[in-house]
Design a protein around this motif. Structure first.
Motif, PDB file in Angstrom:
ATOM      1  N   ILE A   1       0.842  -1.201   0.000  1.00 16.49           N
ATOM      2  CA  ILE A   1       0.000   0.000   0.000  1.00 16.49           C
ATOM      3  C   ILE A   1       0.874   1.246   0.000  1.00 16.49           C
ATOM      4  CG2 ILE A   1      -1.640   1.340   1.376  1.00 16.49           C
ATOM      5  CD1 ILE A   1      -2.881  -1.292   2.239  1.00 16.49           C
ATOM      6  N   GLY A   2       1.963   1.233   0.762  1.00 20.16           N
ATOM      7  CA  GLY A   2       2.864   2.383   0.787  1.00 20.16           C
ATOM      8  C   GLY A   2       3.527   2.630  -0.557  1.00 20.16           C
ATOM      9  N   THR A   3       3.927   1.573  -1.228  1.00 16.60           N
ATOM     10  CA  THR A   3       4.533   1.714  -2.553  1.00 16.60           C
ATOM     11  C   THR A   3       3.519   2.245  -3.554  1.00 16.60           C
ATOM     12  OG1 THR A   3       5.990  -0.140  -2.052  1.00 16.60           O
ATOM     13  CG2 THR A   3       5.777   0.480  -4.361  1.00 16.60           C
ATOM     14  N   TRP A   4       2.307   1.700  -3.501  1.00 15.81           N
ATOM     15  CA  TRP A   4       1.261   2.166  -4.406  1.00 15.81           C
ATOM     16  C   TRP A   4       0.908   3.629  -4.134  1.00 15.81           C
ATOM     17  CZ3 TRP A   4      -4.055   3.094  -3.109  1.00 15.81           C
ATOM     18  CH2 TRP A   4      -4.857   3.360  -4.216  1.00 15.81           C
ATOM     19  N   TYR A   5       0.841   4.008  -2.845  1.00 13.89           N
ATOM     20  CA  TYR A   5       0.519   5.388  -2.484  1.00 13.89           C
ATOM     21  C   TYR A   5       1.602   6.355  -2.950  1.00 13.89           C
ATOM     22  CZ  TYR A   5      -0.775   9.358   0.417  1.00 13.89           C
ATOM     23  OH  TYR A   5      -1.136  10.601   0.852  1.00 13.89           O
ATOM     24  N   SER A   6       2.857   5.976  -2.816  1.00 20.05           N
ATOM     25  CA  SER A   6       3.932   6.865  -3.262  1.00 20.05           C
ATOM     26  C   SER A   6       3.946   6.989  -4.785  1.00 20.05           C
ATOM     27  CB  SER A   6       5.280   6.372  -2.755  1.00 20.05           C
ATOM     28  OG  SER A   6       5.597   5.118  -3.334  1.00 20.05           O
TER      29      SER A   6
ATOM     30  N   SER B   1      -6.488  11.265  -6.428  1.00 21.25           N
ATOM     31  CA  SER B   1      -6.757   9.885  -6.024  1.00 21.25           C
ATOM     32  C   SER B   1      -5.870   9.475  -4.852  1.00 21.25           C
ATOM     33  CB  SER B   1      -6.561   8.943  -7.200  1.00 21.25           C
ATOM     34  OG  SER B   1      -5.249   9.039  -7.691  1.00 21.25           O
ATOM     35  N   ALA B   2      -4.693  10.076  -4.732  1.00 27.14           N
ATOM     36  CA  ALA B   2      -3.806   9.758  -3.614  1.00 27.14           C
ATOM     37  C   ALA B   2      -4.368  10.285  -2.298  1.00 27.14           C
ATOM     38  CB  ALA B   2      -2.422  10.347  -3.856  1.00 27.14           C
ATOM     39  N   LEU B   3      -5.215  11.301  -2.364  1.00 25.04           N
ATOM     40  CA  LEU B   3      -5.812  11.829  -1.142  1.00 25.04           C
ATOM     41  C   LEU B   3      -6.889  10.916  -0.578  1.00 25.04           C
ATOM     42  CD1 LEU B   3      -6.154  15.577  -2.159  1.00 25.04           C
ATOM     43  CD2 LEU B   3      -4.423  14.546  -0.689  1.00 25.04           C
ATOM     44  N   LEU B   4      -7.381   9.997  -1.379  1.00 26.90           N
ATOM     45  CA  LEU B   4      -8.416   9.082  -0.921  1.00 26.90           C
ATOM     46  C   LEU B   4      -7.854   7.861  -0.203  1.00 26.90           C
ATOM     47  CD1 LEU B   4     -10.709   9.117  -4.061  1.00 26.90           C
ATOM     48  CD2 LEU B   4     -11.037  10.341  -1.917  1.00 26.90           C
ATOM     49  N   VAL B   5      -6.566   7.627  -0.322  1.00 27.36           N
ATOM     50  CA  VAL B   5      -5.972   6.422   0.257  1.00 27.36           C
ATOM     51  C   VAL B   5      -5.998   6.443   1.793  1.00 27.36           C
ATOM     52  CG1 VAL B   5      -3.861   5.055   0.440  1.00 27.36           C
ATOM     53  CG2 VAL B   5      -4.610   5.919  -1.774  1.00 27.36           C
ATOM     54  N   PRO B   6      -5.569   7.504   2.480  1.00 27.55           N
ATOM     55  CA  PRO B   6      -5.602   7.464   3.955  1.00 27.55           C
ATOM     56  C   PRO B   6      -7.002   7.241   4.532  1.00 27.55           C
ATOM     57  CG  PRO B   6      -4.141   9.201   3.240  1.00 27.55           C
ATOM     58  CD  PRO B   6      -4.832   8.691   2.004  1.00 27.55           C
ATOM     59  N   PRO B   7      -8.049   7.913   4.046  1.00 29.09           N
ATOM     60  CA  PRO B   7      -9.376   7.604   4.591  1.00 29.09           C
ATOM     61  C   PRO B   7      -9.824   6.166   4.292  1.00 29.09           C
ATOM     62  CG  PRO B   7      -9.440   9.706   3.452  1.00 29.09           C
ATOM     63  CD  PRO B   7      -8.122   9.093   3.173  1.00 29.09           C
ATOM     64  N   ALA B   8      -9.434   5.640   3.143  1.00 29.99           N
ATOM     65  CA  ALA B   8      -9.809   4.263   2.816  1.00 29.99           C
ATOM     66  C   ALA B   8      -9.107   3.273   3.739  1.00 29.99           C
ATOM     67  CB  ALA B   8      -9.470   3.966   1.360  1.00 29.99           C
ATOM     68  N   VAL B   9      -7.846   3.500   4.044  1.00 32.44           N
ATOM     69  CA  VAL B   9      -7.116   2.616   4.955  1.00 32.44           C
ATOM     70  C   VAL B   9      -7.692   2.736   6.366  1.00 32.44           C
ATOM     71  CG1 VAL B   9      -4.858   2.206   6.018  1.00 32.44           C
ATOM     72  CG2 VAL B   9      -5.034   2.630   3.568  1.00 32.44           C
ATOM     73  N   TYR B  10      -8.034   3.946   6.773  1.00 33.20           N
ATOM     74  CA  TYR B  10      -8.643   4.161   8.087  1.00 33.20           C
ATOM     75  C   TYR B  10      -9.979   3.430   8.184  1.00 33.20           C
ATOM     76  CZ  TYR B  10     -10.487   6.678  12.128  1.00 33.20           C
ATOM     77  OH  TYR B  10     -11.020   6.994  13.346  1.00 33.20           O
ATOM     78  N   ALA B  11     -10.781   3.518   7.133  1.00 34.13           N
ATOM     79  CA  ALA B  11     -12.072   2.819   7.112  1.00 34.13           C
ATOM     80  C   ALA B  11     -11.881   1.308   7.158  1.00 34.13           C
ATOM     81  CB  ALA B  11     -12.860   3.224   5.875  1.00 34.13           C
ATOM     82  N   ALA B  12     -10.870   0.810   6.466  1.00 38.02           N
ATOM     83  CA  ALA B  12     -10.601  -0.630   6.498  1.00 38.02           C
ATOM     84  C   ALA B  12     -10.188  -1.085   7.901  1.00 38.02           C
ATOM     85  CB  ALA B  12      -9.517  -0.979   5.482  1.00 38.02           C
ATOM     86  N   CYS B  13      -9.413  -0.267   8.588  1.00 38.91           N
ATOM     87  CA  CYS B  13      -9.012  -0.605   9.959  1.00 38.91           C
ATOM     88  C   CYS B  13     -10.212  -0.584  10.907  1.00 38.91           C
ATOM     89  CB  CYS B  13      -7.940   0.363  10.454  1.00 38.91           C
ATOM     90  SG  CYS B  13      -6.367   0.160   9.623  1.00 38.91           S
ATOM     91  N   LEU B  14     -11.091   0.409  10.752  1.00 42.85           N
ATOM     92  CA  LEU B  14     -12.289   0.460  11.578  1.00 42.85           C
ATOM     93  C   LEU B  14     -13.192  -0.739  11.326  1.00 42.85           C
ATOM     94  CD1 LEU B  14     -13.351   4.216  11.550  1.00 42.85           C
ATOM     95  CD2 LEU B  14     -12.460   2.882  13.450  1.00 42.85           C
TER      96      LEU B  14
ATOM     97  N   ALA C   1       3.440  10.595  -6.710  1.00 46.36           N
ATOM     98  CA  ALA C   1       4.570  11.068  -7.504  1.00 46.36           C
ATOM     99  C   ALA C   1       4.201  11.345  -8.966  1.00 46.36           C
ATOM    100  CB  ALA C   1       5.698  10.045  -7.454  1.00 46.36           C
ATOM    101  N   GLU C   2       2.926  11.212  -9.318  1.00 51.68           N
ATOM    102  CA  GLU C   2       2.531  11.481 -10.700  1.00 51.68           C
ATOM    103  C   GLU C   2       2.839  12.928 -11.070  1.00 51.68           C
ATOM    104  OE1 GLU C   2      -1.554  10.583 -11.186  1.00 51.68           O
ATOM    105  OE2 GLU C   2      -1.262   8.430 -10.979  1.00 51.68           O
ATOM    106  N   VAL C   3       3.401  13.093 -12.230  1.00 53.66           N
ATOM    107  CA  VAL C   3       3.761  14.429 -12.690  1.00 53.66           C
ATOM    108  C   VAL C   3       2.735  14.878 -13.719  1.00 53.66           C
ATOM    109  CG1 VAL C   3       5.540  15.790 -13.844  1.00 53.66           C
ATOM    110  CG2 VAL C   3       6.195  13.907 -12.321  1.00 53.66           C
TER     111      VAL C   3
END
Length: 55
Positions: free
Chosen positions: A3-8, A20-33, A12-14
């Protein structure tokens, strides 16, 4: 680590804003909950020692 590699890679898209990278932390948080919420009913029996005797 995957997940960290995919997020980076998303961050890093130029040339475009990584919205779409901003949606990853809330999605991981929701998965943990969700994981915590599904495990709580299983842990209910461990707080009552009498329940553990009859398993």
């Amino acid at each position: 680590m995957a997940i960290g590699t995919w997020y980076s890679a998303l961050a890093a898209e130029v040339g475009s804003a990584p919205y779409s990278a901003l949606l990853v932390p809330p999605a991981v948080y929701a998965a943990c909950l969700l994981a915590a919420a599904t495990s709580l009913p299983l842990l209910r029996r461990t707080v009552r020692p009498a329940e553990l005797r009859y398993t």
